[in-house]
Design an enzyme around this catalytic site. Structure first.
Site, PDB file in Angstrom:
ATOM      1  N   GLU A 447     -36.861 -38.713  61.154  1.00 46.43           N
ATOM      2  CA  GLU A 447     -37.731 -39.548  60.327  1.00 46.43           C
ATOM      3  C   GLU A 447     -39.071 -39.704  61.028  1.00 46.43           C
ATOM      4  OE1 GLU A 447     -37.239 -43.673  57.743  1.00 46.43           O
ATOM      5  OE2 GLU A 447     -35.572 -42.829  58.843  1.00 46.43           O
ATOM      6  N   GLU A 719     -33.087 -51.565  64.832  1.00 41.06           N
ATOM      7  CA  GLU A 719     -33.433 -51.557  63.405  1.00 41.06           C
ATOM      8  C   GLU A 719     -32.621 -52.583  62.632  1.00 41.06           C
ATOM      9  OE1 GLU A 719     -33.922 -48.290  59.822  1.00 41.06           O
ATOM     10  OE2 GLU A 719     -32.608 -47.838  61.510  1.00 41.06           O
TER      11      GLU A 719
END
Length: 929
Positions: A447, A719
């Site tokens: 990502e 996260e």
């Protein structure tokens, strides 16, 4: 005369770099008498043939407009400054070099060149050109960019220490060129210019659900031009074109940001042929953000032998960068390096990387000691697995090189709790890891994208920790370029997912929030002026969606992303209603736009948007606030948003603060927010008089909380609140990262509220010093090396007193707010205050199973006794009880035992009896029996 010193002036785009003809200038007076104010400044610019000095009246010293004639391309000079106060003039500062790194209007001539017949996608290439240098060379300047990533060498020596140039911008709209002085690398006579070229971001495959593909192109190309200047006044350009030679058979076998790099030192470039000229693309402009380079090193902390017998290196810190190895072996030996952030069951935990294999391979040439570090990739890791090492392995032969944008550290925080200090350090490392050419979400998996929502919530924290004005201003240029005609802001910038057609609250609002933060923290008015059309386009799109109701309803939303109650497979499933969040952000962005218009002198637009914002605010209250003063979405984030965005005020604000405090206690002082609520939850509590509750949340160690990850050994921000589960296994969701800064946005509250250091005027020209003693902490300090110099404040308890010290830089003032005193103003200098702040010596009450759940939760010893009794019988039952119990005032502990075994209930009751005995309160309980 009093001693006054001024540091060398700084240019807006970094040391020595003048990326436009009129760069703004800043300077800092480092030493001056207390209370000193600048009345005027003299700025001197010296070139080879003349010196010009300009007097500037007034106190301005931050991002001052260039007061000289515009610079010419490649012009050099030295800049120095002196300042005048009532005492007279200071000495001149040391000179700062100035170098114009931009090209003339018609000077870009280079063609993009690459391999003529590549045999695979993103095939690495080597390009070469020989040339002759005449006698009398005075200057040689190299300009280059790429659709891909490149490094140039002159006569075998790399031209600079920058990595993965030119970085990542929306290549179809904006390209950046480097400007490098290579004069010292050239010689009279024959010279060579070589370029190594790989795909970088240009050829990387982006996408999810197995649908990844290159977005920009399949093959890299590079464009560069070398300008030679001679003593006789003549010049010559060496440019990339079809006369260059190219080879696809060099030592760099393959390279990708996600997969890693394969390098065979035995190979040399052969099969040279004419380079192919590629499509030109847009004309590049000079770099305006800091370069990416190695910014530090971390040695191996431990060598681990995994259960499968593999050799794993632990660097003790999750970081971004690469390994540098020093190795001896036979020709053909292959050393393989695999990277991961965590271990699971003693092996590399690679599942969160998804398709990012993050593996480097080095094949030895076998001619003695060899050193290797990958050039065209980077990894996010704490652990590295080494295989194929020839001979006995020595951990001293491997070092982790930290790679990122080279930002100047500006902010520090420290307190009496080492766990909170580690949390803050984790935030710092998260920023270092994810500020690499652009602000990314994570640095390790497939990502590493510039998610707008992440930087929207983190920008205030980032602006305290590092001097990131130029970095974020450059990224905002890309945001505006990627913005759709209708005003849509993509989820990510650069937008390789085609996401700009669907607006999302808190993500697209980066268009208004980030420029506003840069003005507040750095006094950067120009970035607001440049971004104003982008800000306006975003707000106008939202107002069109809201229509006459003035509410943003329906459609896709990320909402309060990664709310801790959201299931692993659905991180958008939050407690806070997404429409409530979206309309709240509509109010916030419209308000910020109105302020921007007022700042820029657009008075009519400022009045218009301020009025529209009030309409949105009224509509939000009508839709979401009940007659009793509660929110229809009865969640921590909803109340925090209402309070901090200014959607409510007065008595209603105080009432919502009380409800928020009740919810926080009901939830066991566990965090109940995701990306939207986390940056503002502590502010909403402390700002409505609930600092004790904010402190309990800060110091909570159970999951979910900020310190849970610290207790689990985290060295960066995760996260998810539970990226790693208590049993040491990785969260089962497909989206789990151990290096995401968004939830670390609490650090801004630590700096401003706990430490007590905040801007009262843009750029910290006026400072607000308001230290806030938090129950559970004995001391705290915040330090900021800001636009006006070093400002700091520290507090510590001394018995029943609070001792506060502060340093206010010259040419600024501070508003001081201390407990028990009326606010007052101080001038620059060193200050110390002592105020009464008696410790809370409340005697704990006796507790039993008829004590309210709220009282149990507000009594840490009682709570620990209850949970400890559960855990002594069955830890699983204890965890279930902890998670489902609502710690409310109108329920007793006995009422929570309705579905609990009498054996367990009896154990809890017995443990409370023992607690009362330890407290000397057993007789009180007997009297009430």
């Amino acid at each position: 005369m009093p001693h006054i010193e001024v540091a060398s002036p700084r240019l807006e785009h970094g040391p020595a770099v003048a990326a436009n003809p009129t760069p703004r200038i800043s300077w800092v007076t480092t030493t001056a008498p207390d209370g000193w104010r600048q009345l005027a400044a003299e700025v001197s610019f010296a070139t080879d043939d003349r010196t010009v000095t300009v007097t500037l009246e007034g106190p301005d010293q931050v991002l001052v407009a260039w007061p000289f004639a515009p610079l010419a391309p490649r012009q050099r000079g030295e800049l120095k400054v002196r300042v005048r106060g009532e005492e007279g003039w200071s000495p001149w500062s040391a000179p700062a070099p100035v170098w114009a790194t931009f090209l003339g209007a018609d000077e870009w001539q280079a063609s993009f060149v690459g391999l003529p017949d590549p045999v695979r996608q993103a095939q690495p290439a080597v390009l070469r050109r020989g040339f002759t240098v005449r006698e009398g060379l005075t200057n040689a300047i190299w300009y280059a960019t790429a659709h891909g990533a490149y490094q140039a060498r002159v006569n075998g020596t790399e031209v600079d220490d920058q990595i993965l140039k030119p970085g990542w911008t929306p290549y179809q709209f904006r390209l950046v060129h480097e400007t490098t002085d290579v004069t010292s690398l050239l010689q009279t006579g024959e010279n060579s210019l070589d370029i190594s070229l790989t795909g970088g971001w240009y050829c990387e495959e982006f996408g999810f659900q197995g649908q990844s593909a290159p977005f920009y192109g399949d093959q890299p190309s590079v464009a560069g031009q070398l300008r030679l200047e001679y003593a006789d006044g003549s010049t010559e350009w060496i440019v990339t074109d079809g006369s260059w030679h190219a080879s696809g058979s060099g030592p760099l076998v393959s390279a990708g940001l996600y997969v890693g790099e394969t390098y065979d030192a035995r190979r040399t470039a052969t099969d040279w042929g004419p380079a192919a000229v590629r499509d030109a693309g847009v004309k590049p402009g000079p770099r305006t953000s800091p370069a990416v380079r190695v910014t530090g090193t971390v040695p191996v902390q431990e060598v681990i032998t995994s259960p499968s017998g593999r050799t794993i290196l632990d660097f003790g810190q999750n970081l971004v960068g690469r390994l540098r190895i020093t190795v001896r072996g036979e020709a053909g030996d292959v050393v393989t390096l695999r990277h991961a952030e965590v271990l699971e069951d003693g092996e590399l935990g690679v599942r969160p990387l998804r398709r990012a294999t993050s593996t480097d391979r080095y094949t030895l040439v076998g001619d003695g000691e060899e050193s290797y570090a990958p050039t065209f990739t980077f990894h996010g890791f704490r652990y590295a697995e080494v295989s194929g090492w020839p001979g006995e392995f020595d951990p001293a032969d491997v070092v982790a090189e930290v790679v990122g944008s080279d930002l100047r550290r500006t902010g520090w925080f420290e307190c009496s709790d080492s766990r909170v200090n580690r949390l803050h350090e984790n935030v710092v490392w998260g920023m270092r890891s994810n500020f690499l050419y652009l602000p990314t979400d994570c640095p390790q998996r497939d990502e590493r994208l510039g998610w707008t929502g992440d930087i929207q919530v983190f920008a205030p924290t980032a602006s305290f920790l590092f001097d990131c004005d130029a970095f974020l201003a450059s990224w905002l240029e890309d945001l505006a370029l990627e913005q759709r005609a209708a005003g849509g802001v993509p989820f990510i910038v650069p937008d390789v997912l085609g996401s700009g057609t669907v607006p999302a609250a808190a993500w697209g609002d980066a268009a208004t929030v980030v420029p506003s933060v840069l003005y507040e923290r750095f006094a950067d008015r120009v970035v607001v002026e440049r971004q104003y059309p982008s800000m306006q386009a975003w707000v106008e799109q939202l107002l069109a969606i809201a229509g006459e109701r003035r509410l943003w309803e329906g459609g896709f939303q990320f909402g309060d992303w990664v709310d801790p109650d959201a299931p692993p497979e659905d991180p958008a499933k939050a407690k806070a209603d997404p429409d409530l969040v979206a309309s709240g952000y509509l109010y916030r962005s419209t308000t910020l736009l109105a302020r921007a218009a007022a700042l820029l002198g657009k008075d009519a637009e400022a009045a218009h948007y301020a009025a529209v914002a009030e309409e949105v605010r009224a509509a939000w209250q009508r839709e979401y606030v009940t007659p009793a003063g509660r929110l229809l979405s009865d969640a921590q984030t909803a109340y925090a948003l209402a309070i901090e965005f200014g959607l409510v005020d007065g008595e209603l604000r105080a009432q919502m603060g009380d409800r928020l405090a009740d919810l926080v206690r009901r939830d066991g002082y566990h965090i109940g927010t995701g990306f939207v609520g986390t940056p503002i939850i502590a502010d909403a509590l402390s700002g409505t008089g609930h600092i004790a509750q904010a402190g309990r949340m800060l110091l909570q160690t159970e999951c979910p909380s900020w310190l849970y990850s610290v207790e689990m050994g985290a060295t960066t921000i995760w996260e998810r609140w539970d990226s790693m589960l208590p049993d040491g296994s990785i969260n089962p969701g497909e989206m789990t990262s151990f290096n995401h800064y968004a939830l670390g946005s609490i650090a801004d509250w630590l700096h401003r509220v706990v430490g007590g250091l905040a801007p009262a005027e843009p750029g910290f020209r006026r400072v607000r010093l308001q230290p806030t003693p938090v129950p559970g902490l004995d001391s705290a300090s915040s330090t900021f090396d800001g636009p006006y110099g070093l400002v700091s404040v520290a507090w510590r308890r001394e018995g029943d007193d609070l001792l506060v010290t502060a340093q206010v830089p010259p040419n600024t003032t501070a508003d001081v707010v201390l407990p028990g005193r009326d606010p007052f103003e101080v001038a620059s200098g060193s200050h110390e205050w002592r105020v009464a702040w008696p410790l809370d010596e409340t005697v704990p009450a006796a507790v039993d199973i008829d004590t309210s759940l709220a009282e149990i939760q507000d009594d840490p010893e009682a709570y620990a006794a209850v949970i400890g009794a559960f855990e002594g019988i069955d830890p699983v039952v204890a965890e279930d009880f902890r998670l489902r119990t609502r710690w409310q005032a109108n329920q007793s502990l006995r009422s929570a035992f309705a579905l609990i075994s009498p054996t367990v209930a009896g154990a809890v009751a017995d443990e409370l009896v023992r607690l009362n005995e330890r407290r000397g309160l057993a007789e009180v309980v007997d009297a009430h029996a």
